[in-house]
Scaffold this motif. Sequence first.
Motif, PDB file in Angstrom:
ATOM      1  N   UNK A  81     -13.459  24.189  34.644  1.00 22.75           N
ATOM      2  CA  UNK A  81     -13.541  22.934  35.394  1.00 22.75           C
ATOM      3  C   UNK A  81     -14.249  23.132  36.725  1.00 22.75           C
ATOM      4  N   UNK A  82     -14.399  24.364  37.169  1.00 27.90           N
ATOM      5  CA  UNK A  82     -15.060  24.645  38.440  1.00 27.90           C
ATOM      6  C   UNK A  82     -16.569  24.810  38.286  1.00 27.90           C
ATOM      7  N   UNK A  83     -17.094  24.520  37.116  1.00 28.89           N
ATOM      8  CA  UNK A  83     -18.534  24.573  36.882  1.00 28.89           C
ATOM      9  C   UNK A  83     -19.016  23.188  36.474  1.00 28.89           C
ATOM     10  N   UNK A  84     -20.262  22.851  36.769  1.00 29.56           N
ATOM     11  CA  UNK A  84     -20.746  21.514  36.441  1.00 29.56           C
ATOM     12  C   UNK A  84     -20.878  21.281  34.940  1.00 29.56           C
ATOM     13  N   UNK A  85     -20.598  20.067  34.548  1.00 28.29           N
ATOM     14  CA  UNK A  85     -20.728  19.646  33.156  1.00 28.29           C
ATOM     15  C   UNK A  85     -21.590  18.387  33.142  1.00 28.29           C
ATOM     16  N   UNK A  86     -22.240  18.125  32.057  1.00 30.53           N
ATOM     17  CA  UNK A  86     -23.056  16.912  31.964  1.00 30.53           C
ATOM     18  C   UNK A  86     -24.330  17.049  32.778  1.00 30.53           C
TER      19      UNK A  86
END
Length: 106
Positions: A81-86
């Motif tokens: 969750x601490x990395x960008x998604x999308x």
Amino acid sequence: MDEGEAAARLAEIALGPPLGVAPEIAGPEVLTLGAAAEAWGSATGRRATTVAVPLDAIGAEAFLAAEPWARAVLEGYRAAWNTPHGARTLGSIRFVDWLRARPPGG
């Protein structure tokens, strides 16, 4: 993420048309803490041995059971969750290359 790349992207966003919500920005790679430490050692010539320590070995289960927020944080890291998604903008300068570009002791 390299500060120059981040600044350039932020300036591009600030000077461009309204976006509402801009895509996240991040470096080009996801590293574990151990990999980041090894890259730092390689770039600075300060080699050290990294040792993975399982959470069970340090009594973490008791702490996680006593502090519900801690388990949520740990699970968040495990789920990336601490990395960008999308939608996102990724830099091109790898961490080890960023380290090598720093002045000695800087």
